[in-house]
Design a protein around this motif. Structure first.
Motif, short mmCIF file in Angstrom:
data_model
loop_
_atom_site.label_atom_id
_atom_site.label_comp_id
_atom_site.label_asym_id
_atom_site.label_seq_id
_atom_site.Cartn_x
_atom_site.Cartn_y
_atom_site.Cartn_z
N ASP A 147 0.96 -1.14 -0.02
CA ASP A 147 -0.02 -0.07 0.05
C ASP A 147 0.84 1.32 -0.06
O ASP A 147 0.41 2.46 -0.72
CB ASP A 147 -0.91 -0.03 1.22
N ILE A 148 1.87 1.33 0.84
CA ILE A 148 2.88 2.41 0.67
C ILE A 148 3.23 2.80 -0.48
O ILE A 148 3.31 3.87 -0.98
CB ILE A 148 3.95 2.31 1.67
N VAL A 149 3.79 1.84 -1.30
CA VAL A 149 4.58 2.05 -2.62
C VAL A 149 3.42 2.36 -3.55
O VAL A 149 3.65 3.20 -4.38
CB VAL A 149 5.18 0.70 -3.02
N ILE A 150 2.02 1.56 -3.54
CA ILE A 150 1.23 2.22 -4.64
C ILE A 150 0.68 3.72 -4.36
O ILE A 150 0.69 4.32 -5.18
CB ILE A 150 -0.18 1.34 -4.52
N ASP A 151 0.65 4.18 -2.96
CA ASP A 151 0.25 5.47 -2.93
C ASP A 151 1.47 6.37 -3.52
O ASP A 151 0.97 7.43 -4.24
CB ASP A 151 0.30 5.70 -1.18
N ALA A 152 2.69 5.79 -3.12
CA ALA A 152 3.91 6.85 -3.74
C ALA A 152 3.67 6.66 -5.40
O ALA A 152 3.86 7.92 -6.06
CB ALA A 152 5.12 6.47 -3.26
N TYR A 153 3.75 5.73 -5.81
CA TYR A 153 3.49 5.54 -7.33
C TYR A 153 2.33 6.25 -7.89
O TYR A 153 2.72 6.90 -8.92
CB TYR A 153 3.24 3.95 -7.68
N ARG A 154 1.31 6.41 -7.35
CA ARG A 154 0.16 6.85 -7.68
C ARG A 154 0.32 8.45 -8.08
O ARG A 154 0.12 9.12 -8.91
CB ARG A 154 -1.14 6.51 -7.00
N ALA A 229 9.04 8.95 -13.48
CA ALA A 229 10.35 9.68 -13.72
C ALA A 229 10.86 10.38 -12.28
O ALA A 229 11.99 10.45 -12.15
CB ALA A 229 10.06 10.59 -14.76
N ALA A 230 9.68 10.64 -11.60
CA ALA A 230 10.19 11.34 -10.30
C ALA A 230 11.06 10.47 -9.46
O ALA A 230 12.02 10.87 -8.56
CB ALA A 230 8.95 11.95 -9.44
N SER A 231 10.66 9.12 -9.24
CA SER A 231 11.55 8.16 -8.59
C SER A 231 12.91 7.85 -9.21
O SER A 231 13.86 7.91 -8.56
CB SER A 231 10.94 6.88 -8.70
N VAL A 457 5.01 9.62 3.35
CA VAL A 457 5.33 9.32 4.77
C VAL A 457 4.04 9.97 5.46
O VAL A 457 3.46 9.39 6.15
CB VAL A 457 6.53 10.08 5.02
N GLN A 458 3.52 11.14 5.12
CA GLN A 458 2.45 11.88 5.93
C GLN A 458 1.35 10.83 5.61
O GLN A 458 0.28 10.90 6.74
CB GLN A 458 2.42 13.35 5.67
N TYR A 459 0.85 10.45 4.29
CA TYR A 459 -0.24 9.96 4.15
C TYR A 459 -0.22 8.67 4.97
O TYR A 459 -1.29 7.88 5.49
CB TYR A 459 -0.53 9.58 2.73
N ALA A 460 0.91 7.86 5.09
CA ALA A 460 0.99 6.78 5.87
C ALA A 460 0.90 7.13 7.17
O ALA A 460 0.21 5.89 7.89
CB ALA A 460 2.65 6.22 5.69
N ILE A 461 1.32 8.03 7.73
CA ILE A 461 0.98 8.31 9.20
C ILE A 461 -0.26 8.25 9.51
O ILE A 461 -0.96 7.97 10.55
CB ILE A 461 1.86 9.50 9.61
#
Length: 519
Positions: A147-154, A229-231, A457-461
């Motif tokens: 879930d953490i990675v998918i949120d960042a990817y999105r 690209a941002a990654s 990070v903040q969304y995960a928190i």
């Protein structure tokens, strides 16, 4: 002092319906739909489907609800979210990139955990039940990482104007995954011959094996999609710094697990009531977290990891939140986040056991809860999203809290009505419509609180805090039902929602000047 800059009220021209429909076939939308499906599979295999399996295996109701704590990985994912965000994986990272390599690793962990659960018969004794719990914890950890990675990817594959559509695609895929892991699992286990009075381990073994195989949808999507690209442009740090920071994290985890396990061994078979047990578990959790924090702090001070890197990784996202909103607003918002879903999450832990105790079959539960209920929740989600755009996020948040609490009264009626199929559908419809509405408003609320510099990070928190207390309380739902009965328990979950209304009202008043677009 609040340092928010008021957003501009100038809106871009609204696209035509034809242009909007064209975007549904964008590769990013289809990608998020498949990733959402992959993310929706594990949660019910830890929660409701597992609870029915354990119930058929003869596991007592009180111990059964403790398995909801396996999903606490979702509540603590903010702890390792910064590591997932910053640490590149060797070999896999060079091949797939930072985001997709972590996603594939998490998906492999999900598959291994599901297969481990499939190979374990919980009716085989206490050791088997412990082994099942360990695999369930691994599944929660791997799923939360996904879930953490998918949120960042999105967030990284599209601009702000496309995030609403991508989020909708992800949620739709997630709900479809829940139907497969919920209704689909119950259909399969019933088809292969397992029932409440005639438990068949092989039926559940094959069912969970099929669920593991279905995860190939997400894995193939990860392999064929593009790396953001941002990654690729993210600043790189020496690998030694990453390894030292990872070492600090692992040592902290060992400290947490050690203290948590030793406390449990020391308590042994001491009998406690639900309220005293909850208090002791809260202290146990606090002491274990303090031990983990203490070990991490000492190791950083001793030079095992860079102080600046540790501060940037774990401290800065929190300081940024308090700096933007001010201490008073920040604590109020955190309280609201932690309590908003308490009414429906605590009830949800025991709901399938409740249906079983009323005499509903797995097929009836699958049809009403896992299929009909999920479809209704999707409708509720669209309803909540539309109203949030029309009347404002905070007003939608308030009505979502009202509906979540009031619909729990339907379960009180059903507890007295007994095996009433039509009544079950009415209660399930009301509960899921309210849950979908509240979830859509709440996601919009959480998204509005994040800073783009620390989004993952903040969304995960926030999402972790959202489930921490409700799932901890949910672990005691079986004991609460034993102590007060189903009607009393459902009345209690209704009352749990009342403080949330006050928090929403206070947050609306405090944010009226700083975030006028939310009210």
């Amino acid at each position: 002092m609040n340092t928010l800059v008021k957003p501009s009220h100038q809106k871009p021209p609204m696209p035509s319906w034809r242009d909007t429909l064209k975007t549904l076939w964008d590769w990013r939308v289809l990608c998020l739909l498949a990733m959402g499906f992959s993310a929706g599979i594990p949660i019910l295999l830890i929660f409701s489907s597992l609870s029915l399996w354990l119930g058929e295996a003869g596991v007592e109701r009180k111990a059964l609800t403790f398995f909801s704590w396996a999903a606490l990985g979702y509540s603590f994912k903010f702890v390792w979210a910064p590591l997932v965000d910053r640490l590149p994986l060797p070999l896999l990272g060079a091949w797939l990139g930072r985001r997709r390599s972590w996603m594939l690793l998490a998906q492999c962990g999900v598959v291994l955990a599901i297969l481990g659960m499939a190979s374990t018969d919980p009716a085989a004794g206490e050791d088997a039940l412990t082994r099942m719990a360990m695999f369930a914890v691994l599944l929660g950890f791997a799923s939360a990482t996904q879930d953490i990675v998918i949120d960042a990817y999105r967030i990284e594959i599209a601009g702000p104007e496309q995030q609403g559509l991508l989020s909708s695609a992800y949620i739709a895929g997630y709900r479809l995954g829940m139907i497969v892991a919920g209704a689909g699992a119950l259909y399969l286990a019933s088809y292969w011959g397992s029932s409440k009075g005639a438990y068949v381990f092989g039926a559940w073994q094959w069912t969970y094996g099929v669920m593991a195989a279905i995860m190939v949808v997400g894995m193939l999507t990860t392999l064929i999609t593009r790396e953001p690209a941002a990654s690729a442009q993210a600043p790189r740090q020496p690998s030694g710094q990453h390894l030292r920071l990872l070492g600090v994290f692992l040592a902290s985890v060992v400290a947490f697990v050690g203290v948590f396990a030793q406390w449990g061994n020391a308590m042994g078979d001491v009998k406690t009531g639900p309220l005293l047990g909850l208090l002791l578990e809260a202290v146990r959790m606090a002491v274990s977290l303090a031990a983990a924090f203490g070990v991490g702090t000492v190791l950083v001070k001793r030079g095992l990891a860079s102080r600046e890197q540790a501060r940037t990784t774990w401290v800065m996202p929190v300081l940024d939140f308090f700096a933007r909103y001010g201490a008073r607003n920040a604590w109020l918002l955190l309280a609201l986040i932690g309590l908003y879903r308490i009414s429906d999450i605590v009830l949800g832990v025991i709901s399938n056991v409740f249906y079983q105790d009323l005499g509903f079959s797995k097929i009836e539960i699958a049809n009403a809860v896992k299929t009909f209920g999920v479809v209704v929740s999707i409708v509720g989600g669209f309803w909540g999203g539309l109203l949030a755009a029309r009347i404002g996020v905070m007003r939608s948040l308030f009505w979502g809290a009202v509906l979540s609490a009031l619909t729990n009264l339907g379960f009180v009626w059903l507890a007295y009505a007994g095996h009433h199929v039509s009544g079950m559908y009415v209660v399930v419809a009301a509960d899921n419509l309210a849950a979908g509405f509240a979830s859509a408003a709440f996601v919009a609320f959480l998204s509005s609180l994040t800073n783009v510099s620390f989004t993952a990070v903040q969304y995960a928190i926030f999402s972790s805090l959202m489930t921490l207390l409700p799932k901890t309380l949910g672990g005691y739902s079986g004991g609460m039902v034993d102590a007060m009965g189903y009607p009393g328990f459902f009345m209690l979950t209704t009352l749990m929602g009342l403080p949330v209304l006050l928090l929403v009202a206070l947050a609306s008043r405090l944010q009226a000047k700083t975030l006028p677009n939310m009210t």
